[in-house]
Design an enzyme around this catalytic site. Structure first.
Site, PDB file in Angstrom:
ATOM      1  N   LYS A 158      40.199  37.565  36.956  1.00 22.56           N
ATOM      2  CA  LYS A 158      40.951  37.025  38.106  1.00 22.56           C
ATOM      3  C   LYS A 158      42.086  36.134  37.605  1.00 22.56           C
ATOM      4  CE  LYS A 158      36.938  37.211  41.188  1.00 22.56           C
ATOM      5  NZ  LYS A 158      35.872  36.510  41.895  1.00 22.56           N
ATOM      6  N   GLN A 188      32.882  30.929  42.157  1.00 25.87           N
ATOM      7  CA  GLN A 188      32.246  32.186  41.747  1.00 25.87           C
ATOM      8  C   GLN A 188      30.750  32.153  42.030  1.00 25.87           C
ATOM      9  OE1 GLN A 188      33.989  34.815  40.863  1.00 25.87           O
ATOM     10  NE2 GLN A 188      32.259  36.153  40.421  1.00 25.87           N
ATOM     11  N   ASP A 216      38.478  34.093  49.342  1.00 29.06           N
ATOM     12  CA  ASP A 216      37.345  35.024  49.229  1.00 29.06           C
ATOM     13  C   ASP A 216      36.931  35.547  50.607  1.00 29.06           C
ATOM     14  OD1 ASP A 216      36.375  35.705  46.704  1.00 29.06           O
ATOM     15  OD2 ASP A 216      35.326  33.794  46.446  1.00 29.06           O
TER      16      ASP A 216
HETATM   17  N1  GUN Z   1      30.428  37.191  42.994  1.00 21.66           N
HETATM   18  C1  GUN Z   1      30.460  38.530  43.126  1.00 21.66           C
HETATM   19  N2  GUN Z   1      31.562  38.904  43.813  1.00 21.66           N
HETATM   20  C2  GUN Z   1      32.226  37.775  44.118  1.00 21.66           C
HETATM   21  C3  GUN Z   1      33.439  37.514  44.814  1.00 21.66           C
HETATM   22  O1  GUN Z   1      34.134  38.402  45.322  1.00 21.66           O
HETATM   23  N3  GUN Z   1      33.785  36.200  44.921  1.00 21.66           N
HETATM   24  C4  GUN Z   1      33.039  35.199  44.397  1.00 21.66           C
HETATM   25  N4  GUN Z   1      33.460  33.943  44.571  1.00 21.66           N
HETATM   26  N5  GUN Z   1      31.900  35.418  43.753  1.00 21.66           N
HETATM   27  C5  GUN Z   1      31.511  36.697  43.609  1.00 21.66           C
END
Ligand code: GUN
Length: 293
Positions: free
Chosen positions: A52, A96, A119
Site C-alpha cells: 500500500k 491494518q 477502508d
Molecule cells: N486486512 C485484510 N484486508 C484489509 C483491508 O482491506 N484493510 C485493512 N485495514 N486491513 C485488512
C-alpha cells in the site's frame, strides 16, 4: 476462458490516479496523504501494508506508516487515531487488520474519523453504502467493481453467489452487487460456513465471488459452465519455489475451474492488485473532498 487481468487494469487506473494526484498537488500545494497503522509483525499484514505504501509513492501520494508492537494498548491506539483525525494534512487513515486479541477492532474502526475512513469500514460509511449515498466503499469490493467495469461486463440480471460473509469483503460485496447500478443489478445469494447445500448454491451462480479464505475451496464441480469467477482468496503458504519464500493460493482451484469459466481472476495478479487501486481511489477522492467536504 478470459483472464480478468489485475496487473493490466490496476496499472492503467494507477496511471490515471497519478495524473489526478499531480493536478491536486499543482492546485493545493500538497500531495494526497495516506496514513497506515500497523500493529505487530504478522507476515501477511507486513506485505500488504508495504505494498500500500509503495503504491502511494508510485502514484504521487504521500504515505506514512506508524508501527506499534503487539503490546500497544487500545487506549494508546485510540489516542493516536484521534490525533490523526484532526490533522488536516491527512486524507486517509487505515489500521491494518487483524489486530492483537486484546484490542477490539470495532472500537478502533469507530474511532477513525469516517471522513478519513478510506477502508470504508466505519459504520457510517457502511450505512451510507446501504442507502446508496456518497461514501467510501471497502477497497476490495470497490476494486472488484472497477475490474468488472474495466472489462465492460454487464452484470444486470445475473445471479451473483458470494461465498463468505466477512465485514471486509463478502457482506459489502453482496450489497453492492444487488444495487441498482452497473456493475450491480444482480440477484444475490450470500453463502457462508453454515450454508446447507453449498455446492448446489454455488452452481447457480452466473458470477461467483469466492471470499472464504480457504485454499482451492471452489472446485470445478461447484461451477456452472460459463460463470464469471472472482477469486478474493490470498492464502499464503511457505514455499521453496518462490523468492519470497511464500506461495499464494486463491479460494478457487484455478487449474480445474478456469477452463469452464467465461472470465476468471488469477491469484496472484487479480483482486489483490485491485484492492490497492480501490484504496488509492478512496484516498484521492478524500483529498479532493469528493465524498465529504
Ligand atoms: N486486512 C485484510 N484486508 C484489509 C483491508 O482491506 N484493510 C485493512 N485495514 N486491513 C485488512
Amino acid at each position: 476462458m478470459q483472464l480478468l487481468d489485475g496487473k493490466f487494469v490496476s496499472e492503467k487506473i494507477k496511471a490515471e490516479i497519478a495524473l489526478e494526484a499531480a493536478d491536486f498537488l499543482a492546485s493545493s500545494g500538497r500531495k494526497p496523504h495516506l496514513v497506515a497503522i500497523l500493529v505487530g509483525n504478522d507476515g501477511g499484514s507486513e506485505t500488504y501494508v508495504a505494498s500500500k505504501m509503495k503504491n502511494c509513492e508510485k502514484v504521487g501520494f504521500k504515505s506514512s506508516l506508524i508501527r506499534y508492537n503487539t503490546e500497544v494498548t487500545e487506549a494508546e491506539l485510540i489516542n493516536k487515531i484521534s490525533e490523526i483525525n484532526f490533522d488536516s494534512e491527512v486524507d486517509g487513515l487505515i489500521v491494518q487488520l487483524p489486530l492483537p486479541a486484546h484490542i477490539d477492532p470495532e472500537k478502533i474502526t469507530e474511532a477513525i474519523n469516517y471522513k478519513k475512513d478510506v477502508d470504508g469500514f466505519h459504520p457510517i460509511n457502511l450505512g451510507r453504502m446501504m442507502r446508496n449515498l456518497p461514501c467510501f466503499i471497502p477497497a476490495t469490493p470497490y476494486g472488484i467493481l472497477l475490474m468488472l467495469e474495466a472489462y465492460q461486463i454487464n452484470t444486470s440480471g445475473m445471479h451473483c453467489v458470494v461465498v463468505g460473509r466477512s465485514n471486509i469483503v463478502g457482506s459489502p460485496m453482496s450489497v453492492l452487487m444487488a444495487r441498482n447500478s452497473n456493475p450491480g443489478n444482480c440477484t444475490v445469494t450470500l453463502t457462508h460456513s453454515r450454508t446447507q447445500n453449498l455446492k448446489e448454491m454455488v452452481l447457480q451462480g452466473d458470477i461467483i465471488v469466492a471470499a472464504i479464505g480457504k485454499k482451492n475451496f471452489i472446485t470445478a464441480d461447484m461451477v456452472k459452465p460459463g460463470a464469471i469467477i472472482i477469486d478474493v482468496g490470498i492464502n499464503r503458504e511457505v514455499s521453496t519455489e518462490t523468492k519470497s519464500g511464500y506461495k499464494l493460493y486463491g479460494d478457487v482451484d484455478f487449474e480445474q475451474v478456469a477452463p469452464i469459466s467465461s472470465w476468471i481472476t488469477p491469484v496472484p495478479g487479480g483482486v489483490g492488485l485491485m484492492t490497492i487501486v480501490g484504496l488509492l481511489k478512496n484516498t484521492l477522492a478524500s483529498a479532493k473532498g469528493e465524498i465529504y467536504s
